[in-house]
Design an enzyme around this catalytic site. Structure first.
Site, short mmCIF file in Angstrom:
data_model
loop_
_atom_site.label_atom_id
_atom_site.label_comp_id
_atom_site.label_asym_id
_atom_site.label_seq_id
_atom_site.Cartn_x
_atom_site.Cartn_y
_atom_site.Cartn_z
N ASP A 41 0.87 -1.17 0.00
CA ASP A 41 0.00 0.00 0.00
C ASP A 41 0.92 1.23 0.00
O ASP A 41 1.43 1.62 1.05
CB ASP A 41 -0.89 -0.01 1.24
CG ASP A 41 -1.78 1.22 1.33
OD1 ASP A 41 -2.26 1.68 0.27
OD2 ASP A 41 -2.01 1.71 2.45
N GLU A 101 -1.33 -1.50 -4.73
CA GLU A 101 -2.57 -0.75 -4.90
C GLU A 101 -2.33 0.42 -5.85
O GLU A 101 -1.30 1.10 -5.76
CB GLU A 101 -3.07 -0.24 -3.55
CG GLU A 101 -4.45 0.38 -3.65
CD GLU A 101 -5.04 0.66 -2.29
OE1 GLU A 101 -5.62 -0.26 -1.69
OE2 GLU A 101 -4.89 1.81 -1.83
N ASP A 135 -1.99 1.11 7.44
CA ASP A 135 -1.15 0.88 6.25
C ASP A 135 -0.85 -0.60 6.07
O ASP A 135 -0.93 -1.14 4.97
CB ASP A 135 0.17 1.65 6.37
CG ASP A 135 -0.04 3.14 6.59
OD1 ASP A 135 -0.70 3.77 5.75
OD2 ASP A 135 0.46 3.66 7.61
#
Length: 170
Positions: free
Chosen positions: A12, A72, A144
């Protein structure tokens, strides 16, 4: 004959904190390996912040030896400067596994949320809760890290379809 597990690194991207999560997937069975975040020092110039992210991700790859990576995709902010900075961090998040020779998949945030929670506009708390349900031994101490585990879970669920689509394109 049992298939060997596939170790997946989910990332991420973020300039301050890049979340990472490693899971193993064997068929539909998922197991938690590790998670955390790589931080950059906001007092440093951009180049050195990106270097910190790169070095941290390369250490994660060396420590956990994933077979594949999932990152992502960046969403566009209202603030173009923030979007650009996030894009630079995302570039590092793509480059580190590429340098390690990993297969890399990219997933939109809405697809990650829909895969893990069942709704494309899920809140962070819902994602964290579902990650704990799907990976009961996970220890995601930050949003996160939980988001990175969600990216890895999404890849585990979609990697077979991606492989079939790639094979059909040949």
């Amino acid at each position: 004959m049992s298939t060997p597990p596939i170790r997946i690194l989910g990332i991420d991207p973020g300039l301050r904190n890049t979340g990472w999560g490693v899971i193993e997937s064997r068929g539909s069975r998922l197991s938690f390996v590790a998670c955390g975040r790589v931080k950059s020092d906001g007092a440093l110039d951009m180049g050195n912040r990106l270097r910190q992210l790169h070095e941290g991700l390369m250490q994660v790859i060396a420590d956990f030896r994933p077979d594949e990576a999932a990152v992502e995709e960046t969403f566009v902010n209202r603030d173009p400067q923030s979007t650009l900075k996030l894009g630079q961090a995302r570039g590092v998040a793509l480059m580190a596994p590429a340098l390690a020779g990993l297969v890399i998949a990219e997933y939109a945030a809405n697809l990650v949320k829909k895969t893990v929670v069942g709704a494309g506009h899920a809140e962070k708390a819902q994602i964290q809760m579902m990650v704990r349900v799907l990976l009961p031994t996970s220890q995601a101490a930050s949003a996160d890290a939980a988001d990175a585990l969600a990216v890895a879970i999404c890849h585990a669920q979609h990697r077979g379809a991606r492989a079939l689509k790639a094979a059909a394109a040949l």
